[in-house]
Design an enzyme around this catalytic site. Structure first.
Site, PDB file in Angstrom:
ATOM      1  N   CYS A 162     -20.609  -0.344   0.457  1.00  0.00           N
ATOM      2  CA  CYS A 162     -20.854  -1.023  -0.825  1.00  0.00           C
ATOM      3  C   CYS A 162     -22.207  -0.720  -1.459  1.00  0.00           C
ATOM      4  O   CYS A 162     -22.270  -0.245  -2.587  1.00  0.00           O
ATOM      5  CB  CYS A 162     -20.702  -2.536  -0.649  1.00  0.00           C
ATOM      6  SG  CYS A 162     -19.013  -3.055  -0.278  1.00  0.00           S
ATOM      7  N   LYS A 199     -20.988  -8.951  -9.478  1.00  0.00           N
ATOM      8  CA  LYS A 199     -20.786  -8.256  -8.209  1.00  0.00           C
ATOM      9  C   LYS A 199     -21.778  -7.107  -8.057  1.00  0.00           C
ATOM     10  O   LYS A 199     -22.444  -6.955  -7.014  1.00  0.00           O
ATOM     11  CB  LYS A 199     -19.347  -7.728  -8.122  1.00  0.00           C
ATOM     12  CG  LYS A 199     -19.069  -6.793  -6.936  1.00  0.00           C
ATOM     13  CD  LYS A 199     -19.368  -7.483  -5.598  1.00  0.00           C
ATOM     14  CE  LYS A 199     -19.223  -6.518  -4.427  1.00  0.00           C
ATOM     15  NZ  LYS A 199     -17.838  -6.131  -4.148  1.00  0.00           N
ATOM     16  N   ASP A 242       0.860  -1.178   0.000  1.00  0.00           N
ATOM     17  CA  ASP A 242       0.000   0.000   0.000  1.00  0.00           C
ATOM     18  C   ASP A 242       0.895   1.227   0.000  1.00  0.00           C
ATOM     19  O   ASP A 242       1.934   1.240   0.678  1.00  0.00           O
ATOM     20  CB  ASP A 242      -0.908   0.007   1.232  1.00  0.00           C
ATOM     21  CG  ASP A 242      -2.080   0.962   1.085  1.00  0.00           C
ATOM     22  OD1 ASP A 242      -1.846   2.191   1.058  1.00  0.00           O
ATOM     23  OD2 ASP A 242      -3.229   0.496   1.004  1.00  0.00           O
TER      24      ASP A 242
END
EC number: 1.1.1.22
Length: 428
Positions: A258, A202, A30
């Site tokens: 989400c 998804k 990251d």
């Protein structure tokens, strides 16, 4: 296998921990050096049950390493899992800047025949775009695939170890075989399809679940107008095997990192391919109006909020997480304050996150009963286990008023009213 995970956020850390548990050598990278420094100390930037112990166990075993260097993470990797954020862009569609940046950063260090797997939520055709980036920068043969994640915050470790299915988006047999091998320890069925189908699956999954929530809230509204009880209606719905009794959550609408984002992005994507004014736009609109409509109803039902003390129980967007993204509290609390209310609140895990989110006029208590002290209204927002069996007698003694607002239908109206409260549920 040698695995690299790009992105050390929620999905990235969970993914890295799970695959290292299975004996793979995993390096998670990251660009946020402060985050990596914390992770190297075993400190997670968020709360998730069982995850901290899993990360610590695999770091000690030498199977899991965190770094901010692509040069350290990529050269030995057979499989690279992209787990970066894809926030919504100004036009409503997914912003793929972090995905493209990750690909550009890894290209100089890629192995020949490395497999780049997108786990991030992205629209169909994203694989084609990253392949174009790769071809401009290297002559090595690199493969791409899509394996979308279906993690639920609060149960991500369990979900990962016991998936209902693993979607493998690829049309290359060698890639499919490698990804089947990587996922072999997982018991759930492996469903192979094209990358485009995997990516749309998804979005479709989250949009469908969001639709069920919006649908049952519309039914709850009708229940309140007709004298029906939404919980009884849900029992009736569940008797039809085509519908089922699962995943009916009447309440303040869907939230989290989400559902709101993915419904908006799917709506925007549909519009971009000339499928306008469809279902997804309407579902998003219903959810956006849900909490303002509830607040207006409660304000009218209790004679206004000016000068009232409101005890808010539950700050995270769901139980077993400290995540406040699109949490009901982030919409209720500012509006209640604007209507003249004073807020006292408590959450089992999200207090520190909340202190960074809410204005200083919100006061934080050490437990539910302290938060209720001197309050006129109790507003129960999240179904944490410890909120399911509150001592109503103690609450009533602590409170100044008698308004009990149960946005999760955790309590029986008669039981609550027998303690001297005025009860407000959802669809009851």
């Amino acid at each position: 296998m040698q695995v690299a995970v790009i992105g050390a956020g929620f999905v990235g850390v969970v993914t890295a921990a799970i695959f290292s548990k299975f004996g793979n050598s995993v390096v998670a990278v990251d660009i946020d050096k402060r985050k990596i420094t914390s992770l190297k100390r075993g400190e997670l930037p968020f709360f998730e049950p069982d995850l901290k112990d899993l990360v610590s166990e695999n770091m000690k075993a030498g199977r899991l390493v965190f770094t901010s260097s692509f040069k350290e993470a990529i050269p030995s990797a057979e499989i690279i899992l992209i787990c970066v954020g894809t926030p919504s862009a100004a036009n409503g569609q997914a912003d793929l800047a972090y995905v493209f940046s990750a690909v550009q950063s890894m290209v100089p260090f890629l192995n020949n025949r490395a497999i780049i797997v997108i786990k991030s939520t992205v629209p169909p055709s994203t694989n084609n775009k990253i392949e174009q980036i790769i071809k401009k920068k290297t002559k090595k043969r690199i493969f791409t695939a899509s394996v979308p994640e279906f993690l639920k915050e609060g149960s991500a470790v369990s979900d990962s170890l016991n998936p209902e299915r693993v979607i493998i988006g690829s049309t290359d047999k060698w890639v499919i075989d490698k990804l089947n091998e990587l996922h072999k320890p997982l018991k759930g069925p492996k469903i192979v399809m094209s990358p485009e189908s995997a990516q749309l699956t998804k979005y479709a999954s989250n949009a469908y679940l969001a639709t069920r929530i919006a649908f049952i809230n519309e039914i709850a509204n009708l229940c309140e107008k007709t004298g029906a009880d939404v919980e009884e209606v849900i029992l009736g719905l569940g008797g039809d095997k085509r519908i089922g009794s699962h995943y009916w959550y009447p309440g303040p609408g869907y939230g989290g990192s989400c559902f709101p984002k993915d419904v908006k992005e799917l709506s925007a994507y549909a519009s971009s391919v000339n499928e306008r004014e469809g279902l997804f736009e309407k579902i998003d609109d219903l959810n956006e109006r849900r909490i303002p409509n509830l607040i207006a109803k409660y304000e009218a039902g209790i004679g206004g909020l000016q000068g009232k003390v409101v005890c808010v129980l539950g700050l995270s967007f769901k139980p077993n997480t400290d995540d406040l993204r699109e949490a009901p509290s982030t919409k209720f609390i500012p509006k209640l304050i604007s209507l003249g209310a004073k807020i006292q609140t408590y959450d089992p895990k999200a207090m520190e996150s909340a202190k960074r989110w809410f204005p200083k006029v919100v006061s934080y208590a050490q437990d539910a009963y302290t938060a209720a002290q001197g309050s006129d209204v109790l507003l129960l927002l999240i179904e944490w286990d410890e909120f399911k069996q509150l001592n109503l007698g103690i609450l009533k003694k602590r409170m100044r008023g008698n308004i009990f607002i149960d946005t999760r239908n955790l309590y029986n109206r008669e039981t609550v009213e027998s303690k001297g409260f005025k009860y407000f549920g959802i669809g009851r």
